[in-house]
Enzyme design. Structure first.
Site, PDB file in Angstrom:
ATOM      1  CB  CYS A 121      -7.734   2.823  -6.012  1.00  0.00           C
ATOM      2  SG  CYS A 121      -7.113   1.177  -6.341  1.00  0.00           S
TER       3      CYS A 121
ATOM      4  CG  HIS B 187      -4.863   6.606  -2.238  1.00  0.00           C
ATOM      5  ND1 HIS B 187      -6.162   6.224  -2.477  1.00  0.00           N
ATOM      6  CD2 HIS B 187      -4.084   5.672  -2.843  1.00  0.00           C
ATOM      7  CE1 HIS B 187      -6.166   5.110  -3.207  1.00  0.00           C
ATOM      8  NE2 HIS B 187      -4.924   4.750  -3.442  1.00  0.00           N
TER       9      HIS B 187
ATOM     10  CD  GLU C 206      -1.609  10.029   0.066  1.00  0.00           C
ATOM     11  OE1 GLU C 206      -1.578   8.801   0.296  1.00  0.00           O
ATOM     12  OE2 GLU C 206      -2.647  10.717   0.148  1.00  0.00           O
TER      13      GLU C 206
ATOM     14  CE  LYS D  15      -7.412   3.447   0.262  1.00  0.00           C
ATOM     15  NZ  LYS D  15      -7.547   4.927   0.367  1.00  0.00           N
TER      16      LYS D  15
ATOM     17  CG  HIS E 109      -7.351   0.078  -1.311  1.00  0.00           C
ATOM     18  ND1 HIS E 109      -8.387   0.934  -1.619  1.00  0.00           N
ATOM     19  CD2 HIS E 109      -6.396   0.291  -2.256  1.00  0.00           C
ATOM     20  CE1 HIS E 109      -8.065   1.627  -2.705  1.00  0.00           C
ATOM     21  NE2 HIS E 109      -6.874   1.252  -3.107  1.00  0.00           N
TER      22      HIS E 109
ATOM     23  CG  PHE F  58      -3.870  -0.078 -10.390  1.00  0.00           C
ATOM     24  CD1 PHE F  58      -2.957   0.369  -9.447  1.00  0.00           C
ATOM     25  CD2 PHE F  58      -4.085  -1.452 -10.505  1.00  0.00           C
ATOM     26  CE1 PHE F  58      -2.266  -0.530  -8.634  1.00  0.00           C
ATOM     27  CE2 PHE F  58      -3.399  -2.357  -9.696  1.00  0.00           C
ATOM     28  CZ  PHE F  58      -2.494  -1.903  -8.761  1.00  0.00           C
TER      29      PHE F  58
END
Lengths: 405, 84
Positions: free
Chosen positions: A158, A297, A308, A329, A334, A393
């Site tokens: 990502c 994010h 976050e 997002k 996403h 990830f």
């Protein structure tokens, strides 16, 4: 030496082209719908941010369409829009023009369709491998525009698009290129890929009949991310050269930081995110207090948005409450390897326009998410230094700083 | 499907797949290279022909398929077991 953004192109679930995208973003339009590209009735998550009205035959020949995966086609359209926006780059030698692209999954639409054929003992489409390979999009952009310099692809899940933009900055600073076509592309609204994310309980499953409200970063009842697709491309150049050719300058790309959690393959961690943000701010030669906007994010997963929030509070201290935050997002879902590139375009547009797009579907805050997330309505605010976060990830954390100062 | 039918269908099919070629220029004698196809284009064309005509070109024999007529003969000699 300072690096500037002189062109942008975006292909997204809420619009193709920066104008359409930004207009919809500021209005808080959701691009999340029930999946149209395949029969998703057997998926646990049946919704996505798909690019509607995208016709690759409008800009590629039949043969080119046959030889390219959808992620490459999205990237090619975004690149053409960005290059058109940037104006003539003819002053640069082709060998000095680089491409730095990110994609988490590469040509996975092709992987899934060819794998299905193989399992049925059907013959293999000959362009299976060149369509799947992660560097396919970067290679096609280079081929289409004759860009003979460095050609890189970052695949860090990502955060791929963030690494790609950061690597573009490094290429310019180290003198390895004079212009970089940087960004990310992803097209993995696909049954196998989605089932994989479903198996991790990463996707939203409670909003299949109310898709527009599914992506709700920082809100109390969020239940996972909504998958999306798209591409974002930025044209990066050195300031002096851009000025010499009379280019329009959107913003400075001032800093890039990355850090790996090195703790867990999928679970996010505060420390790594703090390190990445800190490194980006240091790289920009700034103090944290200068940051007045963060494009988070914020995927709308229960854990990720809390981590976050904690990371921002840990790094910025009291200043965290003064930073305007928003989550792109919430609008488009996403888009994996494209997300940081599209997020960067939203960040640059924030600097450029003085408008912060909202985080939509913010009905009730999660008590553990207690910062200013620009809930539901856009706000006007002069932003001079902004950061875009991308966490992936693999424990990969990337932050990018843009400024007008 | 007799050979004349196969011939007409294969030529029509190739005309639909090959860019910038006048249909009237495609004959059974046309080599793929003469139609502007490189080796990868040829592999793609043969794959598309397999799909279209329900045949499966044998791995070794495929190397001998160099012309429009070769495809026609192959299909004529290997009728599909299932309708295309």
């Amino acid at each position: 030496m300072r690096i500037v953004v002189t062109g942008m192109g975006v292909v997204s679930p809420i619009g193709i082209g920066v104008d359409q995208f930004w207009d919809a973003a500021v209005k808080g339009v959701s691009g999340i719908r029930r999946i149209q590209s395949f029969d998703a009735s057997r998926q646990r998550s049946q919704i996505a941010g798909e690019v509607i009205g995208f016709d690759p035959t409008s800009f590629l020949s039949a043969k080119q369409v046959e030889q390219t995966d959808r992620f490459t086609q999205l990237a090619l359209l975004a690149a053409s829009l960005a290059l058109e926006d940037a104006g003539s780059l003819e002053s640069y030698a082709p060998q000095r023009m680089a491409v730095s692209l990110g994609s988490g999954m590469g040509g996975f639409a092709t992987f899934e369709s060819s794998a299905a054929r193989k399992l049925q003992n059907k013959s293999m489409p000959p362009f299976t491998v060149p369509r799947i390979m992660a560097n396919s999009a970067a290679a096609w952009i280079a081929t289409k525009y004759g860009l003979k310099g460095v050609n890189l692809t970052s695949s860090t899940a990502c955060s791929s698009g963030g690494n790609a933009i950061g690597m573009g900055l490094d290429l310019l600073r180290t003198g390895k290129a004079d212009a970089v076509i940087a960004g990310g592309a992803e097209a993995c609204v696909l049954p196998l890929t989605m089932s994989g994310f479903e198996a991790l309980f990463a996707l939203s499953t409670h909003f299949n009949n109310d898709p527009e409200h599914a992506s709700r970063p920082f809100a109390k009842d969020r239940d996972g991310f909504v998958i999306g697709e798209g591409a974002g491309i930025l044209i990066l150049e050195k300031e002096e050269e851009a000025m010499r050719r009379g280019a329009k300058i959107y913003a400075y790309l001032a800093g890039y930081g990355c850090a790996c959690d090195a703790t867990h393959i999928v679970a996010p961690e505060v420390e790594g995110q703090v390190s990445a943000m800190k490194a980006a701010i240091q790289d920009a030669g700034m103090q944290p207090e200068k940051v007045d906007y963060i494009n988070a994010h914020a995927t709308s997963t229960p854990l990720g948005d809390i981590v976050e929030t904690k990371a921002i509070k840990e790094l910025f201290g009291e200043h965290a409450q003064e930073i305007a935050i928003s989550a792109t997002k919430s609008l488009i879902g996403h888009t994996i390897g494209a997300s940081a590139a599209i997020g960067s375009i939203a960040t640059v547009m924030t600097l450029h326009s003085g408008t912060i797009h909202p985080t939509i579907n913010f009905a009730e805050a999660d008590p553990e998410c207690d910062l200013s997330y620009t809930p539901n309505q856009a706000i006007q605010k002069k932003v001079q230094t902004a950061m875009c976060n991308a966490f992936g990830f693999g424990g990969n954390n990337v932050s990018i700083v843009f400024t007008t100062l | 499907m007799d050979k004349t039918d196969i011939e007409a269908k294969v030529i029509q099919f190739i005309a639909s797949k090959v860019e910038n070629v006048d249909v009237s220029k495609i004959t059974t004698a046309s080599q793929f290279g003469e139609l502007g196809l490189d080796s990868m284009d040829t592999v793609q064309l043969l794959f598309d022909a397999e799909e279209e005509f329900g045949v499966s070109f044998d791995g070794d024999e495929v190397k001998n398929l160099r012309s429009v007529g070769d495809i026609i003969n192959y299909i004529n000699n290997h009728p599909p077991s299932m309708p295309a």
